[in-house]
Design an enzyme around this catalytic site. Structure first.
Site, PDB file in Angstrom:
ATOM      1  N   GLU A 172      36.328  27.641  32.718  1.00  0.00           N
ATOM      2  CA  GLU A 172      37.244  27.514  31.572  1.00  0.00           C
ATOM      3  C   GLU A 172      37.693  26.092  31.301  1.00  0.00           C
ATOM      4  O   GLU A 172      38.849  25.732  31.527  1.00  0.00           O
ATOM      5  CB  GLU A 172      38.458  28.426  31.778  1.00  0.00           C
ATOM      6  CG  GLU A 172      38.088  29.887  31.831  1.00  0.00           C
ATOM      7  CD  GLU A 172      39.254  30.813  31.488  1.00  0.00           C
ATOM      8  OE1 GLU A 172      40.367  30.319  31.277  1.00  0.00           O
ATOM      9  OE2 GLU A 172      39.018  32.031  31.417  1.00  0.00           O
ATOM     10  N   GLU A 360      34.286  36.654  33.989  1.00  0.00           N
ATOM     11  CA  GLU A 360      35.625  37.223  34.184  1.00  0.00           C
ATOM     12  C   GLU A 360      35.942  38.202  33.063  1.00  0.00           C
ATOM     13  O   GLU A 360      35.593  37.964  31.903  1.00  0.00           O
ATOM     14  CB  GLU A 360      36.746  36.155  34.145  1.00  0.00           C
ATOM     15  CG  GLU A 360      36.884  35.326  35.379  1.00  0.00           C
ATOM     16  CD  GLU A 360      38.034  34.316  35.282  1.00  0.00           C
ATOM     17  OE1 GLU A 360      39.038  34.599  34.589  1.00  0.00           O
ATOM     18  OE2 GLU A 360      37.910  33.256  35.902  1.00  0.00           O
TER      19      GLU A 360
HETATM   20  C1  GBH Z   1      41.471  33.017  33.369  1.00  0.00           C
HETATM   21  O1  GBH Z   1      42.216  32.409  32.380  1.00  0.00           O
HETATM   22  C2  GBH Z   1      41.362  32.119  34.564  1.00  0.00           C
HETATM   23  O2  GBH Z   1      40.039  31.682  34.773  1.00  0.00           O
HETATM   24  C3  GBH Z   1      41.892  32.730  35.831  1.00  0.00           C
HETATM   25  O3  GBH Z   1      42.080  31.731  36.773  1.00  0.00           O
HETATM   26  C4  GBH Z   1      43.144  33.492  35.498  1.00  0.00           C
HETATM   27  O4  GBH Z   1      43.821  33.939  36.635  1.00  0.00           O
HETATM   28  C5  GBH Z   1      42.745  34.661  34.648  1.00  0.00           C
HETATM   29  O5  GBH Z   1      41.974  34.274  33.565  1.00  0.00           O
HETATM   30  C6  GBH Z   1      43.916  35.493  34.155  1.00  0.00           C
HETATM   31  O6  GBH Z   1      44.784  34.716  33.397  1.00  0.00           O
HETATM   32  O7  GBH Z   1      50.740  31.190  28.335  1.00  0.00           O
HETATM   33  O8  GBH Z   1      50.262  31.269  25.954  1.00  0.00           O
HETATM   34  O9  GBH Z   1      49.920  29.191  27.210  1.00  0.00           O
HETATM   35  C7  GBH Z   1      42.360  33.181  31.205  1.00  0.00           C
HETATM   36  C8  GBH Z   1      42.621  32.332  30.018  1.00  0.00           C
HETATM   37  C9  GBH Z   1      44.058  30.605  29.310  1.00  0.00           C
HETATM   38  C10 GBH Z   1      44.878  32.794  29.516  1.00  0.00           C
HETATM   39  C11 GBH Z   1      45.479  30.110  29.317  1.00  0.00           C
HETATM   40  C12 GBH Z   1      46.274  32.307  29.538  1.00  0.00           C
HETATM   41  C13 GBH Z   1      47.747  30.624  28.733  1.00  0.00           C
HETATM   42  C14 GBH Z   1      48.313  31.171  27.492  1.00  0.00           C
HETATM   43  N1  GBH Z   1      43.962  31.831  30.047  1.00  0.00           N
HETATM   44  N2  GBH Z   1      46.362  31.117  28.762  1.00  0.00           N
HETATM   45  S1  GBH Z   1      49.935  30.656  27.232  1.00  0.00           S
END
Ligand code: GBH
Length: 454
Positions: A172, A360
């Site tokens: 990511e 994922e």
């Molecule tokens: C993935 O991110 C990651 O690869 C993994 O490490 C993580 O644990 C998993 O998924 C579950 O989250 O709070 O509005 O700023 C998923 C994509 C990108 C989702 C960042 C959450 C933050 C949104 N993530 N996003 S916000």
């Protein structure tokens, strides 16, 4: 046979690779053991106010010490593959220099234990835990970090490639770039202006490309190199010709600075035009490196981006969310099972990708222990069942998805949300480290056993 027992068209191809995924900082703990160096996430999580409840990954799931039991859990569930990430600072405590043998030993033991359990190791080389020493020298803003990453990736893959056949360079890119250096709500917590952020993004995709080449040079023939990208899964609001055409255009545009430049070898005109004076500086040679051919493409898919056709220059528009749209325990995690059809389908249609993994997919839920000691996460199970139906639909249509890695095997350190948000199909009591498989784990076990959505 009782109703519901008959095969009903929800089968996966023979040999489909059912797996689970985790990441080093989210599960390992043991941050001061085995010569591990500090990372940006150690610094960030120990900075007051950055992580929910002041949680840190100091102990996490204690996977560093408990990996054998956890691999036993994988085996009992029938998992065929495990996606894990290597902590760069266990191998090179300060990011560069001489390797740390104890760090390599840990991943050797992990890989050997997986193989002994009949679980294929899939190794991610970077899941956001940048060595702090490198961040102190500018982190991903500094071009030298790309070179350091390519060297670390080559060394590590070289050590493991006699047993690990699949490597993913980065997890990511968009997340650690935009949240780590844009909004600043993830480590290292910087808020760069658009110009420097676009240049940093360019360094990151360049690091990916350099590492594809360096891994190839340092590993056994037949090693397969890919990525785990959170591709934006552009999904047509209605499945008709005009909206599907819009979703195809959107796939390229919405992924312009990551997957598109990697697969196309150029930045889209809209992207460069939109940035104007903030556009990154780059050379033709760099674009060639960035687009070094990969053997497979992994995509992490959670939430769709609904798009519709419109008459703008781009030919599509993003559809906004309604306030009542169904969502899991994380506000960003909208339930859109169609994303697991359209994400891989457009990857195959737009770029002709021949080997795809879902690296994922999974969900957070407000898990509670029932009086009988079980966790009935019916919502996570519903989520998985529906997403898998759409994955199966895609594969039936000929989309070349070879495997699926469920996020996550265990509840773990969910970044800025600390331990508040649980994504595991196995419940972890963080006081005792006791593991309890949830309903969703039993569901997944049955899916794997029957090789179909149950
Ligand atoms: C993935 O991110 C990651 O690869 C993994 O490490 C993580 O644990 C998993 O998924 C579950 O989250 O709070 O509005 O700023 C998923 C994509 C990108 C989702 C960042 C959450 C933050 C949104 N993530 N996003 S916000």
């Amino acid at each position: 046979a009782p109703a519901g027992d008959a095969p009903n068209g929800r089968h996966f191809p023979e040999g489909f690779l059912w797996g689970s995924a985790t990441a080093s900082y989210q599960v390992e703990g043991a941050v001061h053991e085995g010569g591990r160096g500090a990372t940006v996430w150690d610094t960030f999580s120990h900075t007051p106010g950055k992580v929910h409840n002041g949680d840190t990954g100091d102990v996490a799931d204690d996977f560093y010490h408990r990996y054998k039991q956890d691999i036993q859990l994988m085996k009992e569930m029938g998992l065929k593959a495990c996606r894990f990430s290597v902590a760069w600072s266990r191998i090179f405590p300060t990011g560069t220099g001489s390797p740390n043998a104890a760090g390599v030993d840990f991943y050797n033991r992990l890989v050997d234990t997986l193989l002994a359990a009949g679980v294929q190791p899939y190794c991610t080389l970077y899941h956001w835990d940048l060595p702090q020493t490198l961040e102190d020298k500018g982190g991903w803003e500094n071009r030298d970090t790309a070179k350091a990453f390519a060297d670390y990736a080559a060394y590590t893959a070289g050590k493991l490639s006699d047993r690990v056949r699949h490597f993913m360079t980065m997890n990511e890119m968009r997340s650690f770039v935009e949240i780590g250096y844009g909004s600043g709500t993830h480590a290292p917590g910087k808020k760069l202006a658009p110009g420097p952020l676009a240049q940093l993004t360019h360094n990151v995709v360049l690091a990916h490309g350099m590492s594809v080449q360096s891994i190839r040079a340092s590993t056994k023939a037949g090693t397969r190199v890919g990525i785990a990208d959170n591709a934006t899964a552009t999904t047509p609001i209605i499945e008709n010709e005009e909206h599907i055409a819009a979703a195809r255009k959107a796939m390229r545009e919405e992924n312009a600075m990551f997957l598109s430049v990697i697969l196309d070898g150029k930045y889209s005109e809209h992207y460069l035009k939109r940035l104007g004076a903030d556009a990154p500086k780059f050379t033709a040679e760099e674009l060639k490196t960035i687009s070094s051919p990969m053997d497979f493409v992994g995509i992490n898919i959670y939430t769709p981006l609904f798009v519709r056709a419109d008459r703008s220059e781009k030919g599509y528009a993003v559809v906004p969310w309604t306030s009542t749209y169904p969502t899991m325990a994380s506000p960003w995690l909208k339930i859109g099972p169609e994303a697991l059809y359209w994400g891989p389908k457009l990857l195959a249609d737009v770029w002709g990708v021949k080997e795809i993994y879902i690296t994922e997919n999974g969900a957070s839920s407000a898990d509670v222990l029932a009086p009988d000691g079980e966790i009935y996460d019916t919502d996570r199970t519903m989520y998985l069942r529906n997403y898998l139906m759409h994955l199966q639909r895609g594969i039936t249509d000929g989309v070349p998805v070879k495997g699926y890695f469920l996020w996550s095997l265990l509840d773990n350190f969910e970044w800025a949300d600390g331990y508040e948000k649980r994504f595991g199909i196995t419940y972890v009591d963080f006081k005792t480290q006791k593991r309890t498989p949830k309903l969703s784990a039993k569901f997944y076990e049955e899916v794997i056993r029957q090789n179909r959505v149950v």
